[in-house]
Design a protein around this motif. Structure first.
Motif, short mmCIF file in Angstrom:
data_model
loop_
_atom_site.label_atom_id
_atom_site.label_comp_id
_atom_site.label_asym_id
_atom_site.label_seq_id
_atom_site.Cartn_x
_atom_site.Cartn_y
_atom_site.Cartn_z
N ARG A 1 7.79 6.10 -1.18
CA ARG A 1 6.69 5.84 -2.10
C ARG A 1 5.50 5.26 -1.35
NH1 ARG A 1 5.18 1.25 -4.91
NH2 ARG A 1 3.84 1.63 -6.71
N HIS A 2 5.81 4.47 -0.34
CA HIS A 2 4.75 3.81 0.40
C HIS A 2 3.89 4.81 1.19
CE1 HIS A 2 2.91 0.21 1.93
NE2 HIS A 2 2.86 0.79 3.10
N LEU A 3 4.53 5.83 1.72
CA LEU A 3 3.85 6.68 2.69
C LEU A 3 3.47 8.07 2.17
CD1 LEU A 3 3.21 5.75 5.56
CD2 LEU A 3 5.24 6.95 6.36
N ALA A 4 4.25 8.59 1.21
CA ALA A 4 4.15 10.02 0.92
C ALA A 4 3.04 10.37 -0.06
CB ALA A 4 5.48 10.52 0.37
N VAL B 1 13.22 -5.41 8.72
CA VAL B 1 12.15 -5.31 7.72
C VAL B 1 10.77 -5.62 8.30
CG1 VAL B 1 11.23 -6.44 5.66
CG2 VAL B 1 13.61 -5.75 5.73
N SER B 2 10.66 -6.69 9.10
CA SER B 2 9.34 -7.07 9.60
C SER B 2 8.82 -6.03 10.59
CB SER B 2 9.38 -8.45 10.24
OG SER B 2 10.29 -8.48 11.32
N GLN C 1 9.83 -2.77 10.57
CA GLN C 1 9.60 -1.59 9.75
C GLN C 1 8.17 -1.60 9.19
OE1 GLN C 1 12.27 0.31 6.64
NE2 GLN C 1 11.10 -1.07 5.35
N ALA C 2 7.72 -2.78 8.73
CA ALA C 2 6.38 -2.89 8.17
C ALA C 2 5.33 -2.52 9.22
CB ALA C 2 6.14 -4.31 7.65
N GLN C 3 5.53 -2.98 10.46
CA GLN C 3 4.58 -2.64 11.52
C GLN C 3 4.52 -1.13 11.75
OE1 GLN C 3 6.05 -4.73 14.94
NE2 GLN C 3 5.82 -6.76 14.01
N SER D 1 2.87 -7.61 8.01
CA SER D 1 3.92 -7.65 9.02
C SER D 1 3.89 -9.01 9.69
CB SER D 1 3.75 -6.52 10.03
OG SER D 1 2.53 -6.66 10.71
N ALA E 1 6.69 -8.10 3.69
CA ALA E 1 6.82 -6.95 4.59
C ALA E 1 7.63 -5.82 3.97
CB ALA E 1 7.46 -7.40 5.91
N PRO F 1 8.53 -2.84 1.63
CA PRO F 1 7.92 -1.91 0.68
C PRO F 1 8.68 -1.95 -0.64
CG PRO F 1 9.01 -0.72 2.47
CD PRO F 1 9.22 -2.18 2.73
N ARG G 1 0.68 0.40 -3.65
CA ARG G 1 0.79 0.88 -2.28
C ARG G 1 -0.38 0.33 -1.48
NH1 ARG G 1 1.64 7.27 -3.18
NH2 ARG G 1 1.34 7.29 -0.96
N ALA H 1 11.65 3.36 -1.39
CA ALA H 1 10.51 2.45 -1.31
C ALA H 1 9.62 2.85 -0.13
CB ALA H 1 11.00 1.01 -1.16
N ASP I 1 -1.99 4.34 9.71
CA ASP I 1 -3.23 4.32 10.49
C ASP I 1 -3.45 5.63 11.25
OD1 ASP I 1 -3.59 1.78 9.65
OD2 ASP I 1 -2.95 0.83 11.52
N GLU J 1 17.32 -11.26 9.53
CA GLU J 1 17.15 -10.08 10.37
C GLU J 1 18.11 -10.11 11.55
OE1 GLU J 1 12.84 -8.51 10.16
OE2 GLU J 1 12.65 -10.63 10.56
N LEU K 1 5.43 1.32 9.66
CA LEU K 1 4.87 2.02 8.50
C LEU K 1 3.34 1.90 8.48
CD1 LEU K 1 7.42 1.15 5.67
CD2 LEU K 1 7.19 3.31 6.90
N ASN K 2 2.84 0.71 8.80
CA ASN K 2 1.39 0.53 8.87
C ASN K 2 0.79 1.42 9.96
OD1 ASN K 2 1.31 -1.36 6.82
ND2 ASN K 2 1.39 -3.12 8.18
N ARG L 1 -1.42 -1.67 2.64
CA ARG L 1 -0.88 -2.17 3.91
C ARG L 1 0.21 -3.19 3.63
NH1 ARG L 1 -2.98 -0.58 8.34
NH2 ARG L 1 -2.11 -2.07 9.79
N LEU L 2 1.26 -3.11 4.42
CA LEU L 2 2.31 -4.10 4.31
C LEU L 2 1.96 -5.25 5.23
CD1 LEU L 2 5.25 -1.60 4.61
CD2 LEU L 2 4.72 -2.92 2.57
N LEU M 1 9.07 -0.66 -4.93
CA LEU M 1 8.74 0.37 -5.91
C LEU M 1 7.76 -0.17 -6.95
CD1 LEU M 1 12.10 2.21 -6.71
CD2 LEU M 1 10.23 2.93 -5.23
#
Lengths: 305, 261
Positions: free
Chosen positions: B206-209, B174-175, B177-179, A260, A247, A249, A255, B203, B186, A38, B181-182, A257-258, A251
């Motif tokens: 697909r996760h959110l929509a 990425v880490s 982004q996960a926070q 984190s 963490a 997402p 689906r 990706a 919520d 990262e 998206l969650n 919770r991810l 395909l």
């Protein structure tokens, strides 16, 4: 097989900050090696150190040996452009905006090979063909080309002196998904045809999985985990690699919770840098820097007992 | 319907950036528009926000047509439709503290002042995972993930009916982004706004929509519930997009599939 690139215990410090804290990695001839992590993990500085292009004020120690030449100790200009070249993230800013693509190829080719303008143009046309672009692109200015076309030009330019190592730093990050895919396929095909080694610097674990033979996962300036790309990314052993993959997402995952990663990156001098964020951390993790063992720098690889 | 877009066309000179788009977003729904550079997805978003006027067609927000609104009405529209941009470093005023950034829209909605306003700001920031210690910080003192939370707090302070999310996690690690998206997932459960998510990352989509529209050259070439779109993509371009998603290993690099441009 002897290494094409060998980085041993590389440290880079900028003032009081040490963004790279003892990175060792190697690239064999013809191998595609991912350096993933990262923001702030030290991956880009590691690449720049190999090119001898660290920013002013940065001090490096350790050893960087490329095809027998000492890069850190010697003159990096002996290797840069000839033995090692770089494909940058943003092709829109990597080119001189007021020179045609052909002019920029001529500059590079004439500086390195001393060839005539005519020979440079012929060679440039040949290189463009290799990246599936028409010769007329030589007469275009950078702003007349799309991002994908410019990235093809940059790859062609990087190959112009037949380097043995190409460093690609987030080479697809600024591109659209379908274009990124084409560029990756192109890089893979050219690598097979020409046999150069690739150091593939990226934050994109999925892309690393697709094109790398081996990967190094960097965290807070150190190598957390290394190994075959499919092994590391399908069966991660370091808690950081596991957390990073969880963490993401995907395909092909349900689906929901991810996972984190709590907290933020610390550059703790004592103990494991990841200990504060690690679900499995024990006292020893905060007290002792874990040595790399079997490719994993963790006291409890594969989970705590 | 929170949003109904009908026959939307927006041209710039001879370029038809949006070329006849119909879509609608229901209350509480997440509708994703996916597409690449030049597909028209950003122009579509700007028309929805009333930032630019459509060449033809209509954009109805809870039944009100934004194309015929006068400037004063457009200002009121923006209380109902808010946006979070890709790069919070660029979208937040660097000379305002977090407290002022969130208090500004909050006061517009609640009319509170002083300690009451501050309490409302603290409560909203808390919901977004930012403690009171952040109130006095400036944007340059925060990380990208924290800034995106501030941008969300600012947008949500108005309690909009529709939140446009323009590549909200593209600039994040990425880490982080996960926070985010969650967090977005919520917020949707608490009587929150509908989302119009603009993204190139399939990706994430697909996760959110709930539903997805695929844009290509100004047109919606395919629209389907998310599960179906990813399981049985109908349009060639959708299949090509899906084939371009990395992560299936070296073998997936060998089988070039679909039409080349």
């Amino acid at each position: 097989m002897s290494d094409l690139l060998s980085v041993e215990d590389l440290e880079v410090s900028i003032g009081a900050v040490r963004p790279v804290r003892g990175v060792s990695l190697r690239v064999a001839p013809g191998e595609i090696v991912g350096v993933v992590g990262e923001t702030g993990c030290g991956k880009t500085l590691t690449g720049l150190a190999v090119l001898g292009l660290l920013p002013p004020g940065a001090r490096a120690s350790g050893r960087v040996v490329l095809g027998g030449d000492d890069v850190l100790g010697g003159d990096p200009r002996a290797v840069r452009g000839r033995k090692v070249t770089m494909v940058f993230q943003n092709p829109g800013t990597a080119f001189d905006p007021v020179t045609t693509i052909g002019g920029q190829f001529a500059r590079v080719l004439r500086a390195h090979t001393g060839c005539s303008r005519r020979a440079a143009r012929a060679r440039a046309a040949e290189l463009l063909t290799a990246v599936e672009l028409p010769e007329r692109v030589l007469d275009n200015y950078p702003h007349q080309l799309s991002g994908g076309m410019l990235q093809r030009c940059m790859i062609a330019l990087a190959l112009s002196c037949e380097p043995s190592l190409v460093i690609a730093d987030e080479a697809t990050t600024a591109l659209d998904v379908t274009v990124a895919r084409q560029i990756l396929r192109l890089l893979l095909r050219l690598q097979r045809e020409h046999g150069f080694g690739v150091m593939f610097v990226t934050h994109n674990l999925a892309e690393a999985r697709d094109i790398c033979d081996r990967v190094y996962v960097l965290y807070a300036g150190r190598v957390a985990e290394e190994g075959m790309a499919h092994a590391v990314l399908d069966r991660p052993r370091h808690p950081y690699t596991r957390a990073l993959l969880a963490a993401l997402p995907r395909l092909d995952a349900p689906r929901g919770r991810l996972a984190s990663i709590p907290g933020s990156v610390s550059h703790a001098e004592v103990g494991c840098s990841f200990a504060e964020r690690c679900p499995d951390a024990k006292d020893v993790c905060r007290a002792e820097t874990p040595p790399a063992h079997d490719g994993v720098a963790c006291h409890f690889p594969g989970g705590a007992p | 319907m929170i949003l109904s877009v009908t026959g939307l066309v927006k041209t710039f000179g001879s370029v038809r950036a949006v070329d006849g788009v119909d879509l609608s977003v229901a209350a509480g729904e997440t509708y994703a528009v996916v597409g690449e550079s030049g597909s028209g997805k950003t122009t579509l978003a700007r028309c929805v926000l009333g930032l630019i006027r459509p060449t033809s067609g209509s954009v109805l927000v809870e039944g009100d047509d934004t194309a015929t609104m006068r400037p004063g009405d457009l200002r009121l529209l923006r209380r109902r439709v808010q946006i979070v941009f890709q790069n919070p470093h660029a979208s937040l005023n660097p000379r305002m503290t977090v407290e002022r950034l969130v208090a500004e829209p909050m006061r517009l909605r609640t009319g509170s002042k002083g300690a009451a306003l501050r309490d409302e700001v603290v409560a909203d920031l808390d919901r977004l995972g930012l403690g009171p210690a952040h109130l006095s910080r400036y944007p340059h003192e925060l990380s990208g993930g924290q800034l995106q939370r501030v941008a969300l707090a600012r947008a949500l302070a108005l309690r909009p009916r529709l939140l446009v999310l323009d590549e909200p996690t593209s600039a994040l690690d990425v880490s982080v982004q996960a926070q985010i998206l969650n967090l977005l997932a919520d917020l949707r459960t608490h009587d929150g706004p509908a989302y119009l998510l603009i993204s190139h990352d399939l990706a994430v989509v697909r996760h959110l929509a709930d539903r997805v529209g695929v844009m290509y050259r100004g047109r919606l070439v395919e629209e389907a519930p998310a599960d179906r779109l990813f399981a049985e993509p109908a349009h060639d371009y959708t299949r090509r997009l899906l084939d371009s998603v990395p992560g299936r290993g070296r073998e997936s690099m060998e089988t070039a599939h679909g039409v080349e441009p």
